[in-house]
Design a protein around this motif. Structure first.
Motif, PDB file in Angstrom:
ATOM      1  N   MET A  47       0.844  -1.188   0.000  1.00 32.87           N
ATOM      2  CA  MET A  47       0.000   0.000   0.000  1.00 32.87           C
ATOM      3  C   MET A  47       0.882   1.241   0.000  1.00 32.87           C
ATOM      4  N   THR A  48       0.287   2.365  -0.117  1.00 31.80           N
ATOM      5  CA  THR A  48       1.014   3.620  -0.241  1.00 31.80           C
ATOM      6  C   THR A  48       1.448   4.171   1.109  1.00 31.80           C
ATOM      7  N   GLU A  49       2.549   4.879   1.107  1.00 37.99           N
ATOM      8  CA  GLU A  49       3.019   5.540   2.323  1.00 37.99           C
ATOM      9  C   GLU A  49       2.556   6.987   2.391  1.00 37.99           C
ATOM     10  N   HIS A  50       1.787   7.422   1.413  1.00 39.55           N
ATOM     11  CA  HIS A  50       1.323   8.802   1.347  1.00 39.55           C
ATOM     12  C   HIS A  50       0.056   9.006   2.171  1.00 39.55           C
ATOM     13  N   GLU A  51      -0.029  10.154   2.834  1.00 40.00           N
ATOM     14  CA  GLU A  51      -1.239  10.547   3.545  1.00 40.00           C
ATOM     15  C   GLU A  51      -2.316  10.868   2.515  1.00 40.00           C
ATOM     16  N   ILE A  52      -3.523  10.355   2.737  1.00 38.44           N
ATOM     17  CA  ILE A  52      -4.672  10.689   1.894  1.00 38.44           C
ATOM     18  C   ILE A  52      -5.775  11.162   2.826  1.00 38.44           C
ATOM     19  N   ARG A  53      -6.357  12.296   2.472  1.00 43.25           N
ATOM     20  CA  ARG A  53      -7.449  12.838   3.280  1.00 43.25           C
ATOM     21  C   ARG A  53      -8.434  13.553   2.382  1.00 43.25           C
ATOM     22  N   GLU A  54      -9.585  13.883   2.945  1.00 41.73           N
ATOM     23  CA  GLU A  54     -10.577  14.653   2.212  1.00 41.73           C
ATOM     24  C   GLU A  54     -10.044  16.069   2.003  1.00 41.73           C
ATOM     25  N   ALA A  55     -10.181  16.572   0.797  1.00 38.20           N
ATOM     26  CA  ALA A  55      -9.721  17.933   0.502  1.00 38.20           C
ATOM     27  C   ALA A  55     -10.626  18.945   1.188  1.00 38.20           C
ATOM     28  N   ARG A  56     -10.016  20.030   1.621  1.00 37.99           N
ATOM     29  CA  ARG A  56     -10.738  21.127   2.278  1.00 37.99           C
ATOM     30  C   ARG A  56     -10.533  22.396   1.452  1.00 37.99           C
ATOM     31  N   LEU A  57     -11.364  23.398   1.710  1.00 37.15           N
ATOM     32  CA  LEU A  57     -11.277  24.649   0.966  1.00 37.15           C
ATOM     33  C   LEU A  57      -9.879  25.246   1.023  1.00 37.15           C
ATOM     34  N   GLU A  58      -9.218  25.147   2.156  1.00 40.61           N
ATOM     35  CA  GLU A  58      -7.872  25.714   2.275  1.00 40.61           C
ATOM     36  C   GLU A  58      -6.827  24.958   1.445  1.00 40.61           C
ATOM     37  N   ASP A  59      -7.226  23.833   0.832  1.00 43.24           N
ATOM     38  CA  ASP A  59      -6.330  23.077  -0.049  1.00 43.24           C
ATOM     39  C   ASP A  59      -6.412  23.543  -1.501  1.00 43.24           C
ATOM     40  N   ALA A  60      -7.286  24.496  -1.804  1.00 45.05           N
ATOM     41  CA  ALA A  60      -7.510  24.901  -3.195  1.00 45.05           C
ATOM     42  C   ALA A  60      -6.219  25.305  -3.895  1.00 45.05           C
ATOM     43  N   SER A  61      -5.387  26.081  -3.247  1.00 44.69           N
ATOM     44  CA  SER A  61      -4.142  26.531  -3.864  1.00 44.69           C
ATOM     45  C   SER A  61      -3.209  25.354  -4.156  1.00 44.69           C
ATOM     46  N   ALA A  62      -3.058  24.460  -3.196  1.00 39.25           N
ATOM     47  CA  ALA A  62      -2.187  23.286  -3.387  1.00 39.25           C
ATOM     48  C   ALA A  62      -2.747  22.369  -4.471  1.00 39.25           C
ATOM     49  N   LEU A  63      -4.056  22.199  -4.506  1.00 41.74           N
ATOM     50  CA  LEU A  63      -4.670  21.374  -5.544  1.00 41.74           C
ATOM     51  C   LEU A  63      -4.482  22.000  -6.923  1.00 41.74           C
ATOM     52  N   ALA A  64      -4.625  23.308  -7.021  1.00 44.92           N
ATOM     53  CA  ALA A  64      -4.429  23.988  -8.310  1.00 44.92           C
ATOM     54  C   ALA A  64      -2.999  23.793  -8.811  1.00 44.92           C
ATOM     55  N   ARG A  65      -2.022  23.964  -7.939  1.00 43.76           N
ATOM     56  CA  ARG A  65      -0.627  23.766  -8.335  1.00 43.76           C
ATOM     57  C   ARG A  65      -0.368  22.326  -8.769  1.00 43.76           C
ATOM     58  N   LEU A  66      -0.882  21.389  -7.990  1.00 46.35           N
ATOM     59  CA  LEU A  66      -0.704  19.972  -8.295  1.00 46.35           C
ATOM     60  C   LEU A  66      -1.401  19.605  -9.603  1.00 46.35           C
ATOM     61  N   HIS A  67      -2.577  20.142  -9.835  1.00 44.78           N
ATOM     62  CA  HIS A  67      -3.316  19.878 -11.066  1.00 44.78           C
ATOM     63  C   HIS A  67      -2.510  20.339 -12.282  1.00 44.78           C
ATOM     64  N   VAL A  68      -1.943  21.526 -12.192  1.00 46.81           N
ATOM     65  CA  VAL A  68      -1.122  22.061 -13.284  1.00 46.81           C
ATOM     66  C   VAL A  68       0.093  21.159 -13.514  1.00 46.81           C
ATOM     67  N   GLU A  69       0.768  20.778 -12.451  1.00 47.69           N
ATOM     68  CA  GLU A  69       1.963  19.928 -12.580  1.00 47.69           C
ATOM     69  C   GLU A  69       1.615  18.557 -13.152  1.00 47.69           C
ATOM     70  N   CYS A  70       0.517  17.971 -12.693  1.00 44.60           N
ATOM     71  CA  CYS A  70       0.117  16.660 -13.209  1.00 44.60           C
ATOM     72  C   CYS A  70      -0.266  16.729 -14.683  1.00 44.60           C
ATOM     73  N   TRP A  71      -0.968  17.784 -15.087  1.00 40.74           N
ATOM     74  CA  TRP A  71      -1.308  17.944 -16.493  1.00 40.74           C
ATOM     75  C   TRP A  71      -0.041  18.062 -17.333  1.00 40.74           C
ATOM     76  N   ASP A  72       0.933  18.813 -16.836  1.00 45.22           N
ATOM     77  CA  ASP A  72       2.190  18.970 -17.564  1.00 45.22           C
ATOM     78  C   ASP A  72       2.880  17.619 -17.738  1.00 45.22           C
ATOM     79  N   GLU A  73       2.954  16.843 -16.668  1.00 42.53           N
ATOM     80  CA  GLU A  73       3.619  15.537 -16.743  1.00 42.53           C
ATOM     81  C   GLU A  73       2.828  14.531 -17.582  1.00 42.53           C
ATOM     82  N   THR A  74       1.513  14.571 -17.486  1.00 45.34           N
ATOM     83  CA  THR A  74       0.678  13.558 -18.121  1.00 45.34           C
ATOM     84  C   THR A  74       0.430  13.822 -19.598  1.00 45.34           C
ATOM     85  N   TYR A  75       0.193  15.066 -19.964  1.00 41.67           N
ATOM     86  CA  TYR A  75      -0.303  15.350 -21.308  1.00 41.67           C
ATOM     87  C   TYR A  75       0.693  15.970 -22.271  1.00 41.67           C
ATOM     88  N   ARG A  76       1.906  16.343 -21.816  1.00 43.12           N
ATOM     89  CA  ARG A  76       2.916  16.847 -22.760  1.00 43.12           C
ATOM     90  C   ARG A  76       3.202  15.748 -23.769  1.00 43.12           C
TER      91      ARG A  76
END
Length: 162
Positions: free
Chosen positions: A1-30
């Protein structure tokens, strides 16, 4: 199993999620999408999207800070009414591939009812993952993202066991 913490996203995570979304799109779709389409979905675009989604709270979002997220909710495509729910997103950074994080995120937001997931044709890693998780390819559909013509592969899944 994974060693990463997984939790429900909260409103204060919006900035971190936006950054991660951009980075994942860059890695996945280039190489699968034109650079201009990837670059157009930058932090300034993603941040208000994530704020709105988290405020509305109409979807489930599992968040592994700094490495991945998954989101599920009601089906958006009326043509797929046999699958009332949809896996809206599942992204992990390449550094987390093979750690079990994708499976853990998937299971965390997996709907109880039948659902779909849409994959960009050419994203062979995602296709293999969804097939391993029990998805069946139900449709190939020509689409557009911005000015690019693409093919979406739609996978259907049974809901989670109760």
């Amino acid at each position: 199993m994974t060693e990463h913490e997984i939790r429900e996203a909260r409103l204060e995570d919006a900035s971190a999620l936006a950054r991660l979304h951009v980075e994942c799109w860059d890695e996945t779709y280039r190489g699968l999408l034109p650079d201009s389409e990837i670059d157009a979905r930058d932090y300034e675009v993603r941040l208000p999207q994530w704020r709105r989604m988290l405020q509305e709270a109409s979807t489930r979002v599992a968040f592994a800070p700094d490495v991945g997220f998954a989101q599920s909710g009601p089906q958006r495509d009326k043509r797929l009414s046999a699958w009332p729910d949809e896996l809206l997103a599942l992204y992990t950074l390449h550094s987390a591939h093979g750690t079990g994080l994708g499976r853990a995120l998937f299971e965390r937001v997996r709907p109880e009812r039948p659902f779909t997931a849409v994959v960009l044709a050419g994203n062979d890693r995602a296709c293999a993952f969804y097939e391993k998780m029990g998805g069946q390819l139900i449709e190939r559909r020509p689409e557009h993202i911005g000015h690019a013509s693409i093919t979406d592969l739609i996978y259907g899944f049974e809901g989670a066991a109760k």
